[in-house]
Design a protein around this motif. Structure first.
Motif, PDB file in Angstrom:
ATOM      1  N   LEU A   1       0.824  -1.212   0.000  1.00 13.15           N
ATOM      2  CA  LEU A   1       0.000   0.000   0.000  1.00 13.15           C
ATOM      3  C   LEU A   1       0.854   1.257   0.000  1.00 13.15           C
ATOM      4  O   LEU A   1       0.606   2.209  -0.752  1.00 13.15           O
ATOM      5  CB  LEU A   1      -0.920  -0.002   1.227  1.00 13.15           C
ATOM      6  CG  LEU A   1      -2.152  -0.894   1.167  1.00 13.15           C
ATOM      7  CD1 LEU A   1      -2.897  -0.841   2.502  1.00 13.15           C
ATOM      8  CD2 LEU A   1      -3.082  -0.492   0.028  1.00 13.15           C
TER       9      LEU A   1
ATOM     10  N   SER B   1       2.712   1.716  -3.353  1.00 12.21           N
ATOM     11  CA  SER B   1       1.765   2.064  -4.417  1.00 12.21           C
ATOM     12  C   SER B   1       1.478   3.562  -4.413  1.00 12.21           C
ATOM     13  O   SER B   1       1.450   4.210  -5.462  1.00 12.21           O
ATOM     14  CB  SER B   1       0.457   1.295  -4.230  1.00 12.21           C
ATOM     15  OG  SER B   1       0.623  -0.072  -4.474  1.00 12.21           O
TER      16      SER B   1
ATOM     17  N   PHE C   1      -1.843   0.088  -8.263  1.00 12.67           N
ATOM     18  CA  PHE C   1      -2.741  -0.411  -7.224  1.00 12.67           C
ATOM     19  C   PHE C   1      -2.777  -1.934  -7.165  1.00 12.67           C
ATOM     20  O   PHE C   1      -3.459  -2.518  -6.332  1.00 12.67           O
ATOM     21  CB  PHE C   1      -4.147   0.164  -7.446  1.00 12.67           C
ATOM     22  CG  PHE C   1      -4.193   1.652  -7.285  1.00 12.67           C
ATOM     23  CD1 PHE C   1      -4.106   2.233  -6.034  1.00 12.67           C
ATOM     24  CD2 PHE C   1      -4.267   2.488  -8.395  1.00 12.67           C
ATOM     25  CE1 PHE C   1      -4.122   3.612  -5.876  1.00 12.67           C
ATOM     26  CE2 PHE C   1      -4.282   3.866  -8.252  1.00 12.67           C
ATOM     27  CZ  PHE C   1      -4.213   4.427  -6.990  1.00 12.67           C
ATOM     28  N   CYS C   2      -2.015  -2.548  -8.050  1.00 18.21           N
ATOM     29  CA  CYS C   2      -1.917  -4.010  -8.066  1.00 18.21           C
ATOM     30  C   CYS C   2      -0.937  -4.533  -7.016  1.00 18.21           C
ATOM     31  O   CYS C   2      -0.937  -5.723  -6.707  1.00 18.21           O
ATOM     32  CB  CYS C   2      -1.448  -4.447  -9.456  1.00 18.21           C
ATOM     33  SG  CYS C   2      -2.147  -5.979 -10.029  1.00 18.21           S
TER      34      CYS C   2
ATOM     35  N   VAL D   1      -5.519  -5.299 -12.333  1.00 15.68           N
ATOM     36  CA  VAL D   1      -5.587  -5.133 -10.878  1.00 15.68           C
ATOM     37  C   VAL D   1      -6.705  -6.006 -10.290  1.00 15.68           C
ATOM     38  O   VAL D   1      -6.491  -6.768  -9.337  1.00 15.68           O
ATOM     39  CB  VAL D   1      -5.815  -3.652 -10.506  1.00 15.68           C
ATOM     40  CG1 VAL D   1      -6.110  -3.513  -9.020  1.00 15.68           C
ATOM     41  CG2 VAL D   1      -4.608  -2.811 -10.884  1.00 15.68           C
TER      42      VAL D   1
END
Length: 442
Positions: A103, A106, A140-141, A198
């Motif tokens: 997180l 990203s 976001f993957c 994603v």
């Protein structure tokens, strides 16, 4: 170890290698589909932008692989000692760390998308805009990429191979359906392609988590989270991070050279080659992942001599598989390239030629990959890092610079075969110096 004992585990080796390769193939097919549909529906400029993002994609995979690879080695040792609580600690620690770290990273990458596009070689404003579109979705993957690389090895240790393949197949179906909807209904461009990838990765992770806590019987609890375990995971996983960063640097080297000297046709060809490379690379990665997991298990259960015999069997099997793979790519290069429907015949011809040159590197790359991971499991970390850097960046870049100076630009993809072939020779020398050649000689 007796020949009887050695032979009795050959079928198990074949099953593990097969599942590792098939799983990686299925997972990368989802990304390959992005490249195919980009070429078919969005054109060569979008295909070039898609290819420019390869170094960032490699960076994202590298961060996940840092934890996944370390967890493989450490988890394999606990499995060999039948230490269930140790396995639970490794799984919990690596999964929690991966999600949290994913997180954070990203968000950081998302904040610096435009400077990244310039650094990646997007020389025009239109190309930079297209590259940024794909990157904004792809970042976001990362949390799913991290966890999705960690969980399969733990399921393999409990024999849950079918569940891994089912989850990977579901990922492909999800990605294909969403990609088709994107290009035919929503017209979301490269951003939509990235978001489809994603979502498909999160589907993959969710379908892995169910058997992890049901059929495989692992226990997840924050009380199992331990910083010393995380330190060990980082210690054994750092090699994988160096590997992927080296691959990313090599990709950046090629992108910038082709952008400066070759133009759009060369960039489109490079995108096609490295989209197909996702399939080709599943074989070295599958053998390397098997080595990380099974050598650790064998060392923990039977000792270093048994681990050396297992490494020899993995090498023998890899030679057979890689020779067949190279022959297939040489024969099928043009049909593989034409899946991407390149608009320019020049880009298509370059792709076919470059793909055939690249395919020659599969065997030396796999041999170096296996021996590198074997050396890591034997705690010969210096030689493992040296093999990694030479195989993936130092020697291929050196060969690339020599080819750029002395040969036509269309031969640049031969740098992988030359560099990685030289690395095989140097690797054997390293093994002789470290006293390991007797255990790993084919």
């Amino acid at each position: 170890m007796s020949e009887t004992a050695e032979s009795s585990r050959d079928p198990q080796l074949g099953k593990v290698v097969t599942v590792q390769i098939v799983t990686m193939l299925i997972a990368v097919i989802a990304i390959l589909i992005d490249g195919v549909l980009t070429g078919v529906y969005l054109g060569d400029e979008s295909l070039a932008a898609y290819g420019l993002t390869n170094p960032v994609a490699m960076l994202l995979v590298a961060i996940g692989g840092l934890l996944a690879s370390g967890a493989q080695v450490l988890g394999g040792r606990y499995a060999g000692r039948q230490d269930r609580e140790g396995l639970d600690r490794v799984l919990t620690t690596s999964t929690v760390s991966g999600f949290a770290g994913g997180l954070i990273i990203s968000v950081v990458i998302a904040l610096f998308v435009r400077p990244l596009c310039t650094a990646l070689g997007a020389g025009t404003e239109d190309l930079a805009v297209l590259t940024a579109q794909y990157l904004k979705g792809l970042v976001f993957c990362l949390p799913a990429m991290v966890i999705g690389q960690i969980l399969p090895s733990f399921l393999q240790m409990r024999g849950c191979r079918r569940q891994i393949i089912v989850a990977a197949l579901a990922q492909i179906v999800t990605d294909v359906l969403l990609d088709i909807l994107n290009v035919t209904v929503f017209h979301g461009g490269l951003l939509g392609m990235a978001l489809a990838t994603v979502v498909s990765f999160y589907v993959f992770v969710l379908l892995l988590l169910v058997p992890i806590y049901t059929k495989a019987g692992y226990r997840f609890s924050f009380r199992y989270f331990a910083l010393p375990v995380l330190g060990q995971v980082f210690r054994y996983g750092l090699l994988y991070l160096v590997y992927k960063l080296s691959v990313a640097l090599m990709g950046l080297f090629l992108n910038r050279m082709l952008s400066a000297r070759g133009g759009l046709d060369y960039l489109a060809a490079n995108s096609i080659i490295f989209a197909v490379e996702l399939i080709i690379g599943a074989f070295p990665s599958g053998f390397g992942s098997t080595t990380s997991m099974m050598i650790g298990y064998e060392k923990g259960k039977h000792g270093e001599e048994a681990a050396g015999l297992l490494c020899r069997r993995i090498l023998r099997l890899s030679v057979i598989v890689n020779v067949l793979q190279i022959a297939a790519v040489l024969l099928l290069a043009r049909p593989l390239v034409m899946m991407f429907s390149p608009e320019s015949e020049a880009a298509a011809a370059l792709s076919v030629w470059g793909l055939r040159l690249y395919a020659l590197s599969v065997l030396p790359n796999t041999v170096n990959y296996i021996i590198r991971n074997y050396e890591q499991n034997m705690d010969h970390m210096g030689s493992a890092y040296l093999i990694c850097l030479m195989n993936h960046v130092v020697l291929p870049v050196g060969a690339g610079l020599a080819l750029a100076a002395a040969a036509p630009l269309r031969d640049i993809w031969l740098c992988f075969f030359i560099g990685q072939g030289l690395c095989v020779l140097i690797t054997w020398y390293i093994l002789r110096r470290s006293g390991s050649r007797k255990e790993t000689r084919v």
